[in-house]
Design a protein around this motif. Structure first.
Motif, PDB file in Angstrom:
ATOM      1  N   UNK A 130       2.486  -1.963   7.935  1.00  0.00           N
ATOM      2  CA  UNK A 130       1.783  -1.851   6.650  1.00  0.00           C
ATOM      3  C   UNK A 130       2.767  -1.466   5.551  1.00  0.00           C
ATOM      4  N   UNK A 131       3.644  -0.518   5.846  1.00  0.00           N
ATOM      5  CA  UNK A 131       4.639  -0.102   4.855  1.00  0.00           C
ATOM      6  C   UNK A 131       5.624  -1.226   4.531  1.00  0.00           C
ATOM      7  N   UNK A 132       5.993  -2.012   5.524  1.00  0.00           N
ATOM      8  CA  UNK A 132       6.861  -3.163   5.268  1.00  0.00           C
ATOM      9  C   UNK A 132       6.150  -4.207   4.426  1.00  0.00           C
ATOM     10  N   UNK A 133       4.860  -4.380   4.638  1.00  0.00           N
ATOM     11  CA  UNK A 133       4.096  -5.315   3.813  1.00  0.00           C
ATOM     12  C   UNK A 133       4.043  -4.843   2.362  1.00  0.00           C
ATOM     13  N   UNK A 134       3.825  -3.538   2.175  1.00  0.00           N
ATOM     14  CA  UNK A 134       3.814  -2.995   0.817  1.00  0.00           C
ATOM     15  C   UNK A 134       5.179  -3.146   0.150  1.00  0.00           C
ATOM     16  N   UNK A 135       6.243  -2.935   0.924  1.00  0.00           N
ATOM     17  CA  UNK A 135       7.588  -3.125   0.390  1.00  0.00           C
ATOM     18  C   UNK A 135       7.827  -4.591   0.046  1.00  0.00           C
ATOM     19  N   UNK A 136       7.355  -5.486   0.879  1.00  0.00           N
ATOM     20  CA  UNK A 136       7.494  -6.917   0.619  1.00  0.00           C
ATOM     21  C   UNK A 136       6.803  -7.296  -0.682  1.00  0.00           C
ATOM     22  N   UNK A 137       5.615  -6.751  -0.907  1.00  0.00           N
ATOM     23  CA  UNK A 137       4.913  -7.026  -2.166  1.00  0.00           C
ATOM     24  C   UNK A 137       5.682  -6.489  -3.364  1.00  0.00           C
ATOM     25  N   UNK A 138       6.230  -5.294  -3.242  1.00  0.00           N
ATOM     26  CA  UNK A 138       7.004  -4.717  -4.340  1.00  0.00           C
ATOM     27  C   UNK A 138       8.264  -5.506  -4.639  1.00  0.00           C
ATOM     28  N   UNK A 139       8.941  -5.970  -3.598  1.00  0.00           N
ATOM     29  CA  UNK A 139      10.147  -6.773  -3.779  1.00  0.00           C
ATOM     30  C   UNK A 139       9.786  -8.107  -4.427  1.00  0.00           C
TER      31      UNK A 139
END
Length: 153
Positions: A130-139
């Motif tokens: 989930x945190x990687x998905x949120x980071x992916x969205x931010x990037x």
């Protein structure tokens, strides 16, 4: 760059991945108590006659997922590579979760255990995904912002 929110997400995902080495994922209740950790399924109290099931694939995934998060943090200037690393890490973390479940069901059968108990560290790969998905969205938002600024020039 520590001031970006996606870096914070990746740092927390890195902490979740690294903490999986220190806590057992599953505890099996049989004639003796067994635990699943990064080295495999072993007896909680080491004796000579106890069974041991090696879990090389789980060990590789548990080493690989924090390393991918760390690489993604340091590749902040290459956003497209960072996006690909985050997407790959999501797949690795979901694979880790599936592998933990698989070793739980296989260990339950092979050890003739009466029941198994999942530890709190079993949730860490899901939280990391989930945190990687949120980071992916931010990037992705950063990349869109940079591309929109290039159009204005």
């Amino acid at each position: 760059m520590i001031q970006r929110i996606q870096t914070i997400y990746l740092l927390i995902a890195l902490a979740f991945g690294a903490s999986m080495f220190f806590a057992p994922q599953i505890t099996f209740a049989a004639d003796t108590e067994y635990i699943l950790n990064y080295t495999g399924i072993k007896a909680a109290a080491a004796t000579e006659n106890t069974k041991s099931i090696p879990t090389i694939a789980l060990t590789i995934l548990l080493v690989l997922t924090p390393m991918v998060s760390l690489m993604a943090i340091f590749l902040f200037k290459k956003r497209m590579i960072q996006i690909r690393l985050c997407a790959a890490n999501i797949g690795l973390l979901l694979g880790t979760t599936a592998l933990i479940y698989y070793f739980g069901t296989v260990g339950l059968k092979q050890l003739s255990a009466t029941h198994l108990t999942y530890g709190i560290s079993t949730v860490f790969p899901i939280a990391g995904a989930i945190l990687n998905f949120l980071a992916l969205r931010g990037i992705g938002k950063d990349e869109a912002l940079v591309r929109s600024m290039d159009r204005i020039r």
